[in-house]
Design an enzyme around this catalytic site. Structure first.
Site, mmCIF file in Angstrom:
data_model
loop_
_atom_site.group_PDB
_atom_site.id
_atom_site.type_symbol
_atom_site.label_atom_id
_atom_site.label_comp_id
_atom_site.label_asym_id
_atom_site.label_seq_id
_atom_site.Cartn_x
_atom_site.Cartn_y
_atom_site.Cartn_z
ATOM 1 N N TYR A 163 0.840 -1.210 0.000
ATOM 2 C CA TYR A 163 0.000 0.000 0.000
ATOM 3 C C TYR A 163 0.872 1.256 0.000
ATOM 4 O O TYR A 163 0.484 2.301 -0.518
ATOM 5 C CB TYR A 163 -0.951 -0.024 1.194
ATOM 6 N N LYS A 213 -3.501 8.507 3.002
ATOM 7 C CA LYS A 213 -4.779 8.253 3.676
ATOM 8 C C LYS A 213 -4.720 8.659 5.149
ATOM 9 O O LYS A 213 -5.722 9.109 5.723
ATOM 10 C CB LYS A 213 -5.169 6.786 3.544
#
Length: 261
Positions: free
Chosen positions: A162, A169
């Protein structure tokens, strides 16, 4: 198949902007379908001319009276969308921000090695664009409203592959809390929605994503992957007055995956 939704049109009279529909597998599409089923009127955007062919039929299905291009990296396009909403409707009740992007070389590499230009582009599209939308939506939310953005578990835990998107995020979730504090006195609520892994166009850029899907399915207490309709129905609920005392939240819609070790 869409999940069952009560026939009561709980969002009748509400108007909102949906940003991020790419095709009929998009999380934004699941949200748009739920909001429309609950009676809301929708404005819909598409990324560019290539995307229009995929999004326009969906916008027609939603009976969207406002359908405009929006690439948040193009100067003036965000402003043009909100100006069109101001002309057509005058007010706005909710915004769904369901976009994120990182250059492939930046996303695939280590956070340690992220180049400045790739980092800035990731933050611009994935985080700053939501802050800017909040700024533009605020004067239209004269009776209050709700702002939504999409996040993921990789914001608080290291999720393999990720990478830099987890950093973006995390920043996005922090922005949600600050926006909620600042806009709360005007009756504007702000939430981050955190779905479990979904096979969307955006997720296709994450290496070994199929393995992540399988892990989520076997590890989550529900033993099932979530659907875009699961996400849409829960998001639509938060736009209802029944949720008026909820703000600044990260709402997990992941079958309980995030509670497991």
């Amino acid at each position: 198949m869409p999940i069952p939704i009560a026939k009561a049109r709980l969002l009748d009279g509400k108007r909102g902007l949906i940003v991020g529909i790419a095709n009929d597998r998009s999380i934004a599409w699941g949200c748009a379908r739920a909001f429309r089923a609950f009676g809301a009127e929708l404005a819909v955007t598409y990324l560019n001319d290539k995307a229009r062919a995929h999004v326009e039929p969906l916008a027609r299905e939603l009976e969207a009276p406002i359908f405009l291009p929006l690439d948040v990296a193009v100067p003036g396009q965000m402003e043009a969308v909100f100006e069109a909403i101001a002309r057509e409707w005058g007010t706005l009740d909710f915004v769904v921000h369901s976009i994120a992007f990182s250059p492939q070389g930046t996303l695939a590499g280590r956070v340690t090695d992220a180049p400045l230009d790739g980092f800035l582009k990731t933050m611009e599209i994935s985080c700053w664009s939501f802050i800017r939308m909040a700024h533009l939506a605020e004067p239209l939310m004269t009776e209050g409203g709700t702002l939504f953005t999409m996040t993921y578990y990789g914001s608080e835990r290291v999720v393999e592959n990720y990478n830099i998107m987890g950093v973006a995020k995390a920043a996005l979730e922090s922005a949600v809390r600050y926006l909620a504090a600042e806009l709360g006195p005007r009756g504007i609520r702000v939430h981050a929605i955190s779905p479990g892994p979904l096979a969307t166009r955006a997720s296709s850029g994450i290496p070994e994503f199929d393995a992540l899907l399988e892990k989520a399915k076997t590890k989550a207490p529900a033993r099932e992957l979530v659907s875009i309709d699961d996400v849409g129905a829960a998001t639509a609920f938060l736009a209802h007055d029944a949720a008026r005392r909820m703000t600044g939240q990260v709402l997990y819609i992941d079958g309980g995956y995030h509670i497991m070790d």
